[in-house]
Motif scaffolding. Structure first.
Motif, PDB file in Angstrom:
ATOM      1  N   VAL A 215     -87.505  18.492  61.510  1.00  0.00           N
ATOM      2  CA  VAL A 215     -87.088  18.726  62.886  1.00  0.00           C
ATOM      3  C   VAL A 215     -86.462  20.108  62.994  1.00  0.00           C
ATOM      4  O   VAL A 215     -85.525  20.424  62.256  1.00  0.00           O
TER       5      VAL A 215
ATOM      6  N   LEU B 233     -87.417   8.424  63.321  1.00  0.00           N
ATOM      7  CA  LEU B 233     -87.058   9.763  63.782  1.00  0.00           C
ATOM      8  C   LEU B 233     -85.574   9.812  64.130  1.00  0.00           C
ATOM      9  O   LEU B 233     -84.999   8.816  64.581  1.00  0.00           O
TER      10      LEU B 233
ATOM     11  N   PRO C  19     -89.943  13.135  58.677  1.00  0.00           N
ATOM     12  CA  PRO C  19     -89.836  14.137  59.738  1.00  0.00           C
ATOM     13  C   PRO C  19     -89.229  15.451  59.270  1.00  0.00           C
ATOM     14  O   PRO C  19     -88.353  15.482  58.405  1.00  0.00           O
TER      15      PRO C  19
ATOM     16  N   GLN D  21     -94.309  15.913  61.392  1.00  0.00           N
ATOM     17  CA  GLN D  21     -94.190  14.619  60.716  1.00  0.00           C
ATOM     18  C   GLN D  21     -95.362  14.339  59.786  1.00  0.00           C
ATOM     19  O   GLN D  21     -96.471  14.816  59.987  1.00  0.00           O
TER      20      GLN D  21
ATOM     21  N   VAL E  60     -91.110  19.055  66.131  1.00  0.00           N
ATOM     22  CA  VAL E  60     -91.012  17.939  65.194  1.00  0.00           C
ATOM     23  C   VAL E  60     -92.308  17.887  64.398  1.00  0.00           C
ATOM     24  O   VAL E  60     -93.384  17.691  64.976  1.00  0.00           O
TER      25      VAL E  60
ATOM     26  N   VAL F  14     -84.253  13.837  68.672  1.00  0.00           N
ATOM     27  CA  VAL F  14     -85.576  14.005  69.282  1.00  0.00           C
ATOM     28  C   VAL F  14     -85.617  13.281  70.622  1.00  0.00           C
ATOM     29  O   VAL F  14     -86.082  13.822  71.637  1.00  0.00           O
TER      30      VAL F  14
END
Length: 371
Positions: free
Chosen positions: A286, A113, A284, A270, A268, A117
């Motif tokens: 975001v 990530l 990811p 994923q 987020v 984040v």
């Protein structure tokens, strides 16, 4: 009678017989890691050897299923740390779907990530959502964030989980973990969130936002000056916004849109894809909620394409689009082009190809400057 255990993440489908032998019925991609003997299909081994092998991975048993806990404890006691479900009726045998969980807490740096984040957890209040389908690594991400906060910030963290998969020990932060379910610390997530107002915590972690009641309580927590981190079962950032709004009746949606536009800090989304090295790689998406995204959320009719465009154009704020993530992972050799194309709609394949080409050119130019 026999107990059949079906592989969910890291273990083969196996069968435990009354003579305490285990039969591996099939091998599945990503089965038992280094330190555990690899057994061929249909090879029977003594259960004691299997237990000894799994202990090399530093695993232990934790049974979240009450009805057949005695049967499982007798068969594989002190064997594995897992969660899952028990089905007593499958071809006359007790069957279970288990997920093997390592004892070690996940490190944030190992997830894949972006750092934005982790940095967003320094917000004094607001709402952060981690979304994805089942088995996309949401729980692992939550626990990695909790662990990072615990090591670097002085906070009181309250978690609501079903079940508790990783046990945290207070370091710089004070951590209180509560389990949700019948006979546990809280009957439902919504009850747990409502009661958390009395806990005087700085950060509330909600293992799953399933309904309107939990969402309302979480928003109330964020409004009252807490940072709330939760999960949703949605496949994209745009779908997460739509899901939250549709928890509410049409007449109430204008108010919830206003609240979300001011309280929501990040989403987020994923996905997990198999990598060439038999591991899983995180993909990811975001969305940092800036003024543009807030304006879109407040609109009478929310457009998914507008949100996706805002994510693509919000890279300076830390947003990362799904196409950019897929292109980057392909250029790095972590996934194949076919895998990347399978994750997007046909209309976006040309954009993916163009993004890949741009990244390759940028990488080549960067290499030349370094020579």
């Amino acid at each position: 009678k026999k107990l059949i255990i079906k592989k969910m993440i890291t273990i083969s489908k196996i069968k435990i017989n009354l003579d305490r032998s285990i039969q591996f019925l099939e091998q599945i991609r990503g089965t038992i890691n280094a330190g555990v003997p690899q057994f061929r299909d249909n090879t029977s081994i003594p259960i004691d050897l299997f237990i000894q092998s799994l202990r090399t991975l530093n695993l232990e048993i934790r049974d979240y299923n009450s009805y057949y806990s005695d049967q499982i404890q007798n068969s594989i006691s002190h064997l594995i740390n897992y969660n899952g479900s028990i089905n007593p009726y499958q071809f006359g045998a007790i069957s279970s779907l288990l997920r093997i969980i390592k004892n070690e807490l996940p490190e944030y740096e190992d997830l894949g990530l972006p750092d934005i984040v982790r940095r967003m957890t320094y917000q004094p209040q607001g709402l952060i959502l981690v979304t994805g389908k089942t088995n996309s690594g949401k729980t692992t991400t939550l626990n990695a964030l909790i662990n990072d906060i615990n090591e670097n910030q002085n906070k009181k963290i309250l978690t609501l989980e079903n079940p508790i998969e990783f046990k945290h020990h207070s370091k710089k932060s004070l951590i209180v973990q509560k389990e949700v379910g019948r006979g546990k610390d809280s009957l439902t997530f919504s009850d747990g969130v409502k009661n958390s107002l009395r806990e005087d915590c700085d950060i509330l972690v909600i293992g799953e936002i399933r309904d309107r009641e939990t969402m309302e309580a979480g928003i109330e927590m964020a409004e009252s000056g807490h940072l709330v981190i939760g999960t949703l079962h949605t496949k994209s950032c745009a779908e997460a916004i739509d899901r939250m709004i549709n928890f509410y009746d049409v007449r109430d949606q204008a108010q919830i849109k206003y609240l979300l536009s001011s309280l929501l800090k990040m989403v987020v989304s994923q996905r997990l894809l198999p990598a060439p090295d038999d591991k899983m790689v995180l993909v990811p998406e975001v969305m940092v909620v800036n003024n543009i995204v807030s304006g879109i959320i407040r609109k009478d009719k929310i457009s998914v394409s507008e949100i996706e465009d805002a994510i693509q154009s919000g890279s300076d704020a830390g947003s990362i689009g799904l196409i950019n993530s897929l292109a980057q992972l392909f250029v790095e050799g972590k996934i194949t082009l076919d895998q990347a194309k399978e994750q997007i709609e046909e209309k976006n394949i040309e954009t993916l190809n163009r993004t890949i080409m741009q990244m390759k050119i940028k990488k080549q130019n960067g290499g030349r400057r370094g020579e």
